[in-house]
Design a protein around this motif. Structure first.
Motif, PDB file in Angstrom:
ATOM      1  N   GLY A 146      -5.628 -50.404 -61.348  1.00 41.18           N
ATOM      2  CA  GLY A 146      -6.566 -49.300 -61.593  1.00 41.18           C
ATOM      3  C   GLY A 146      -7.867 -49.490 -60.832  1.00 41.18           C
ATOM      4  N   ALA A 147      -8.376 -50.734 -60.832  1.00 35.94           N
ATOM      5  CA  ALA A 147      -9.637 -51.025 -60.135  1.00 35.94           C
ATOM      6  C   ALA A 147      -9.506 -50.781 -58.635  1.00 35.94           C
ATOM      7  CB  ALA A 147     -10.060 -52.471 -60.410  1.00 35.94           C
ATOM      8  N   GLU A 148      -8.364 -51.157 -58.065  1.00 36.44           N
ATOM      9  CA  GLU A 148      -8.154 -50.962 -56.620  1.00 36.44           C
ATOM     10  C   GLU A 148      -8.151 -49.476 -56.273  1.00 36.44           C
ATOM     11  OE1 GLU A 148      -6.297 -53.041 -52.865  1.00 36.44           O
ATOM     12  OE2 GLU A 148      -6.365 -53.982 -54.808  1.00 36.44           O
ATOM     13  N   LEU A 149      -7.436 -48.685 -57.079  1.00 32.87           N
ATOM     14  CA  LEU A 149      -7.367 -47.232 -56.832  1.00 32.87           C
ATOM     15  C   LEU A 149      -8.762 -46.609 -56.889  1.00 32.87           C
ATOM     16  CD1 LEU A 149      -4.240 -46.400 -59.046  1.00 32.87           C
ATOM     17  CD2 LEU A 149      -4.298 -46.459 -56.556  1.00 32.87           C
ATOM     18  N   LEU A 150      -9.567 -47.004 -57.874  1.00 34.27           N
ATOM     19  CA  LEU A 150     -10.919 -46.458 -58.025  1.00 34.27           C
ATOM     20  C   LEU A 150     -11.859 -46.952 -56.928  1.00 34.27           C
ATOM     21  CD1 LEU A 150     -11.132 -46.807 -61.889  1.00 34.27           C
ATOM     22  CD2 LEU A 150     -11.316 -44.644 -60.663  1.00 34.27           C
ATOM     23  N   LEU A 151     -11.684 -48.223 -56.533  1.00 34.20           N
ATOM     24  CA  LEU A 151     -12.547 -48.787 -55.484  1.00 34.20           C
ATOM     25  C   LEU A 151     -12.358 -48.088 -54.149  1.00 34.20           C
ATOM     26  CD1 LEU A 151     -12.755 -52.660 -55.889  1.00 34.20           C
ATOM     27  CD2 LEU A 151     -14.652 -51.111 -55.451  1.00 34.20           C
ATOM     28  N   PHE A 152     -11.110 -47.740 -53.833  1.00 31.73           N
ATOM     29  CA  PHE A 152     -10.858 -47.012 -52.584  1.00 31.73           C
ATOM     30  C   PHE A 152     -11.661 -45.713 -52.552  1.00 31.73           C
ATOM     31  CE2 PHE A 152      -6.536 -49.236 -51.999  1.00 31.73           C
ATOM     32  CZ  PHE A 152      -7.019 -50.048 -50.990  1.00 31.73           C
ATOM     33  N   SER A 153     -11.807 -45.056 -53.718  1.00 23.96           N
ATOM     34  CA  SER A 153     -12.598 -43.819 -53.800  1.00 23.96           C
ATOM     35  C   SER A 153     -14.083 -44.108 -53.600  1.00 23.96           C
ATOM     36  CB  SER A 153     -12.398 -43.134 -55.151  1.00 23.96           C
ATOM     37  OG  SER A 153     -11.150 -42.527 -55.202  1.00 23.96           O
ATOM     38  N   ALA A 154     -14.573 -45.173 -54.246  1.00 23.09           N
ATOM     39  CA  ALA A 154     -15.988 -45.554 -54.094  1.00 23.09           C
ATOM     40  C   ALA A 154     -16.302 -45.869 -52.632  1.00 23.09           C
ATOM     41  CB  ALA A 154     -16.301 -46.760 -54.974  1.00 23.09           C
ATOM     42  N   MET A 155     -15.370 -46.562 -51.961  1.00 23.76           N
ATOM     43  CA  MET A 155     -15.558 -46.915 -50.547  1.00 23.76           C
ATOM     44  C   MET A 155     -15.517 -45.671 -49.654  1.00 23.76           C
ATOM     45  SD  MET A 155     -13.197 -50.294 -50.687  1.00 23.76           S
ATOM     46  CE  MET A 155     -13.243 -50.825 -48.984  1.00 23.76           C
ATOM     47  N   ALA A 156     -14.616 -44.739 -49.979  1.00 27.49           N
ATOM     48  CA  ALA A 156     -14.530 -43.498 -49.206  1.00 27.49           C
ATOM     49  C   ALA A 156     -15.811 -42.674 -49.386  1.00 27.49           C
ATOM     50  CB  ALA A 156     -13.318 -42.685 -49.640  1.00 27.49           C
ATOM     51  N   TYR A 157     -16.341 -42.661 -50.617  1.00 23.00           N
ATOM     52  CA  TYR A 157     -17.596 -41.938 -50.889  1.00 23.00           C
ATOM     53  C   TYR A 157     -18.745 -42.556 -50.091  1.00 23.00           C
ATOM     54  CZ  TYR A 157     -21.771 -40.322 -53.350  1.00 23.00           C
ATOM     55  OH  TYR A 157     -23.014 -39.804 -53.645  1.00 23.00           O
ATOM     56  N   ASP A 158     -18.784 -43.889 -50.059  1.00 25.13           N
ATOM     57  CA  ASP A 158     -19.814 -44.605 -49.291  1.00 25.13           C
ATOM     58  C   ASP A 158     -19.757 -44.224 -47.816  1.00 25.13           C
ATOM     59  OD1 ASP A 158     -21.740 -46.809 -48.645  1.00 25.13           O
ATOM     60  OD2 ASP A 158     -19.965 -47.623 -47.642  1.00 25.13           O
ATOM     61  N   ARG A 159     -18.541 -44.203 -47.247  1.00 21.88           N
ATOM     62  CA  ARG A 159     -18.368 -43.834 -45.822  1.00 21.88           C
ATOM     63  C   ARG A 159     -18.731 -42.362 -45.585  1.00 21.88           C
ATOM     64  NH1 ARG A 159     -19.728 -46.852 -42.870  1.00 21.88           N
ATOM     65  NH2 ARG A 159     -20.822 -47.461 -44.755  1.00 21.88           N
ATOM     66  N   TYR A 160     -18.378 -41.510 -46.571  1.00 27.75           N
ATOM     67  CA  TYR A 160     -18.691 -40.071 -46.468  1.00 27.75           C
ATOM     68  C   TYR A 160     -20.206 -39.872 -46.392  1.00 27.75           C
ATOM     69  CZ  TYR A 160     -19.818 -35.435 -48.312  1.00 27.75           C
ATOM     70  OH  TYR A 160     -20.374 -34.196 -48.501  1.00 27.75           O
ATOM     71  N   VAL A 161     -20.960 -40.541 -47.294  1.00 28.04           N
ATOM     72  CA  VAL A 161     -22.424 -40.418 -47.303  1.00 28.04           C
ATOM     73  C   VAL A 161     -23.001 -40.979 -46.002  1.00 28.04           C
ATOM     74  CG1 VAL A 161     -24.568 -41.085 -48.486  1.00 28.04           C
ATOM     75  CG2 VAL A 161     -22.559 -40.476 -49.836  1.00 28.04           C
ATOM     76  N   ALA A 162     -22.480 -42.133 -45.549  1.00 29.32           N
ATOM     77  CA  ALA A 162     -22.991 -42.782 -44.331  1.00 29.32           C
ATOM     78  C   ALA A 162     -22.806 -41.912 -43.093  1.00 29.32           C
ATOM     79  CB  ALA A 162     -22.288 -44.125 -44.127  1.00 29.32           C
ATOM     80  N   ILE A 163     -21.657 -41.228 -42.992  1.00 29.17           N
ATOM     81  CA  ILE A 163     -21.361 -40.459 -41.775  1.00 29.17           C
ATOM     82  C   ILE A 163     -21.846 -39.007 -41.875  1.00 29.17           C
ATOM     83  CG2 ILE A 163     -19.445 -39.554 -40.348  1.00 29.17           C
ATOM     84  CD1 ILE A 163     -18.017 -42.275 -40.924  1.00 29.17           C
ATOM     85  N   CYS A 164     -21.716 -38.412 -43.071  1.00 31.29           N
ATOM     86  CA  CYS A 164     -22.083 -36.990 -43.215  1.00 31.29           C
ATOM     87  C   CYS A 164     -23.538 -36.770 -43.632  1.00 31.29           C
ATOM     88  CB  CYS A 164     -21.143 -36.306 -44.206  1.00 31.29           C
ATOM     89  SG  CYS A 164     -19.405 -36.406 -43.721  1.00 31.29           S
TER      90      CYS A 164
END
Length: 307
Positions: A106-124
Motif C-alpha cells: 500500500g505504501a509503495e502504491l501511494l508513494l508513486f503518487s506522491a512522487m508523481a505529484y512532486d514531479r508535476y509541481v516541479a515541471i508544471c
C-alpha cells in the motif's frame, strides 16, 4: 468473538519440487535480495549524508527505498530459508508476513503518487515549487502514505484473523498473501474479497489514474520546452518512471482485482515475483543511480570514506 483457527502452521509450496530448479532459483532470489537491500540502503545513506540532495524528490526516494527494504525483507529471507530447510511457517508468522507485506504494498502504491505529484509541481509549476512542496508538506504527505497503508493492512489482517482454516494448510504460493490464504478458509470470504477489491480500486486503480494524469500534464509541459536536449532529458526521466509504475501497478491490479476462486497458482507466482522482488531491485537503479546528482553525491561519499 474471534474464531480459533484449526491450522497452527502453513506449508508454503514455493516454486518447484524439482531439486535442479531449486538450485537455480536460490541464487537468483539471493541475488535479487542482495541487489534490493544494498541498492536501497545505498540510496538512503547517500541522500541522508548529502545536504545537496535534501529536496522533496530525494525525500520521497528515501521513503521508497525504506518501503522496498521492508517489502523484500518480509518476503525473501523466509523464501530463501524455505528453499534450504523446511517450508513450513507458523500461523502467527504467516499473519505477520501478510501484515508487513500488505503495508509495504500500500505504501509503495501511494508513494508513486506522491512522487508523481512532486514531479508535476516541479515541471508544471516551477516558480511555485518551493512554496507548494516545502518540508512541512513533504512530511505530511509521507505521514499520510505510511498511515493510510497501515490502516489498510490493519483492516485486511483483522478480517483474515476472523477466518477459520480447516480445509488445508498448503499455501499455493511462495509467501503468505491474501488471495491464496482466502482459498484455504472453510468459512465464507466474501467480505475479505470485497475489501481487497475496494482497496485495489482505491489504492491501485485510483493512484495509477492520478499518476497517468500527472504524466499527461508533465508531457504537455515537456513538449513546450524549446531545446531538443531538454526535451530528451525530461522524456528519458519520465519514460523510466512510467515503465516502473506501469509494471508495478498492472501486476498488483491483476492479483487483487478478482475473486479468490479465480486464483491461478503458476501465473500468480510469476506476477508476484515482479512486485515483491524485481521492482524493489530495479527502483534504486531507475530512480536514483542513473541520476547525475546521486552519482556526484556517491562519488563524494566514497572519496570521504577513502580518505
Amino acid at each position: 468473538k474471534m474464531l480459533r483457527t484449526w491450522v497452527t502452521e502453513f506449508l508454503i509450496l514455493g516454486f518447484s519440487e524439482t531439486p535442479q530448479l531449486q538450485m537455480l532459483l536460490f541464487p537468483a532470489f539471493l541475488l535479487l535480495y542482495m541487489a534490493a537491500l544494498s541498492g536501497n540502503l545505498l540510496i538512503v545513506v547517500v541522500i541522508v549524508s548529502s545536504p545537496a540532495l535534501h529536496t522533496p524528490m530525494y525525500f520521497f526516494l528515501v521513503n521508497l527505498a525504506m518501503v522496498d527494504i521492508l517489502c523484500t525483507s518480509t518476503i525473501l529471507p523466509k523464501l530463501l530459508g524455505s528453499m534450504m530447510a523446511g517450508r513450513t511457517i507458523s500461523y502467527g508468522g504467516c499473519i505477520v508476513q501478510l501484515f508487513f507485506f500488505t503495508w509495504s504494498l500500500g505504501a509503495e502504491l501511494l508513494l508513486f503518487s506522491a512522487m508523481a505529484y512532486d514531479r508535476y509541481v516541479a515541471i508544471c509549476w516551477p516558480l511555485r515549487y518551493s512554496a507548494l512542496m516545502d518540508p512541512r508538506v513533504c512530511r505530511l504527505l509521507a505521514m499520510a502514505v505510511w498511515t493510510v497503508s497501515l490502516a489498510n493492512t490493519s483492516v485486511h489482517t483483522g478480517l483474515l484473523l476472523h477466518l477459520p482454516f480447516c480445509h488445508s494448510n498448503v499455501v499455493q504460493h511462495f509467501f503468505c498473501e491474501i488471495p491464496p490464504l482466502l482459498k484455504l478458509s472453510c468459512a465464507p470470504t466474501h467480505l475479505n474479497e470485497v475489501m481487497a477489491f475496494t482497496a485495489d480500486i482505491i489504492l491501485a486503480v485510483g493512484n495509477f489514474s492520478v499518476i497517468m494524469l500527472s504524466y499527461v500534464c508533465i508531457m504537455a509541459s515537456i513538449l513546450r520546452i524549446r531545446s531538443a536536449a531538454g526535451k530528451r532529458r525530461a522524456f528519458s526521466t519520465c519514460s523510466s518512471h512510467v515503465l516502473v509504475v506501469t509494471l508495478y501497478y498492472s501486476t498488483v491490479i491483476y492479483t487483487y482485482i478478482r475473486p479468490a476462486s479465480r486464483y491461478s497458482l503458476d501465473k500468480d507466482k510469476v506476477v508476484s515475483v515482479i512486485y515483491t522482488s524485481v521492482a524493489p531491485s530495479l527502483n534504486p537503479l531507475i530512480y536514483s543511480l542513473r541520476n547525475t546528482d546521486v552519482k556526484v553525491a556517491l562519488r563524494r561519499l566514497t572519496q570521504a570514506f577513502s580518505h
